[in-house]
Motif scaffolding. Structure first.
Motif, PDB file in Angstrom:
ATOM      1  N   VAL A 126       0.843  -1.205   0.000  1.00 63.35           N
ATOM      2  CA  VAL A 126       0.000   0.000   0.000  1.00 63.35           C
ATOM      3  C   VAL A 126       0.874   1.249   0.000  1.00 63.35           C
ATOM      4  O   VAL A 126       0.635   2.189  -0.759  1.00 63.35           O
ATOM      5  N   VAL A 127       1.918   1.260   0.837  1.00 65.98           N
ATOM      6  CA  VAL A 127       2.810   2.421   0.890  1.00 65.98           C
ATOM      7  C   VAL A 127       3.514   2.613  -0.449  1.00 65.98           C
ATOM      8  O   VAL A 127       3.599   3.736  -0.958  1.00 65.98           O
ATOM      9  N   LYS A 128       4.006   1.545  -1.055  1.00 66.50           N
ATOM     10  CA  LYS A 128       4.661   1.652  -2.368  1.00 66.50           C
ATOM     11  C   LYS A 128       3.706   2.206  -3.419  1.00 66.50           C
ATOM     12  O   LYS A 128       4.075   3.064  -4.219  1.00 66.50           O
ATOM     13  N   GLU A 129       2.480   1.705  -3.424  1.00 64.09           N
ATOM     14  CA  GLU A 129       1.469   2.188  -4.378  1.00 64.09           C
ATOM     15  C   GLU A 129       1.207   3.671  -4.161  1.00 64.09           C
ATOM     16  O   GLU A 129       1.122   4.451  -5.112  1.00 64.09           O
ATOM     17  N   LEU A 130       1.090   4.069  -2.910  1.00 61.85           N
ATOM     18  CA  LEU A 130       0.866   5.472  -2.584  1.00 61.85           C
ATOM     19  C   LEU A 130       2.037   6.324  -3.055  1.00 61.85           C
ATOM     20  O   LEU A 130       1.846   7.363  -3.702  1.00 61.85           O
ATOM     21  N   GLN A 131       3.258   5.893  -2.757  1.00 69.55           N
ATOM     22  CA  GLN A 131       4.439   6.654  -3.157  1.00 69.55           C
ATOM     23  C   GLN A 131       4.582   6.741  -4.675  1.00 69.55           C
ATOM     24  O   GLN A 131       4.994   7.774  -5.210  1.00 69.55           O
TER      25      GLN A 131
END
Length: 82
Positions: free
Chosen positions: A22-27
């Motif tokens: 989720v964090v990677k997708e957000l970034q």
């Protein structure tokens, strides 16, 4: 699944993604997004490695609210130094 500005999204809507995903997708999709704190029940060493890999702050479940607030403060302080 793509994250777009103005949309809300919850991890539970996509069982194939974990907190790091989720964090990677957000970034990838919103590089200007504010700092991220994610919660996980992973073992401490795994959680620390995962958080470091994406530059996020992580809190291990179960947690108390003081621990969560301290994590948020650390994430905000880290962002202001960047």
């Amino acid at each position: 699944m793509k994250i777009r500005e103005g949309k809300t999204w919850e991890e539970k809507t996509n069982k194939d993604m974990n907190g790091v995903d989720v964090v990677k997708e957000l970034q990838d999709n919103l590089p200007e997004a504010p700092p991220v704190v994610f919660l996980s029940a992973d073992p401490p060493h795994t959680l620390k490695e995962a958080a470091h890999s994406v530059g996020a702050t992580a809190v291990r479940k179960p947690f108390d609210f003081d621990e969560l607030f301290q994590a948020i403060k650390r994430a905000l302080a880290k962002a202001s130094l960047a």
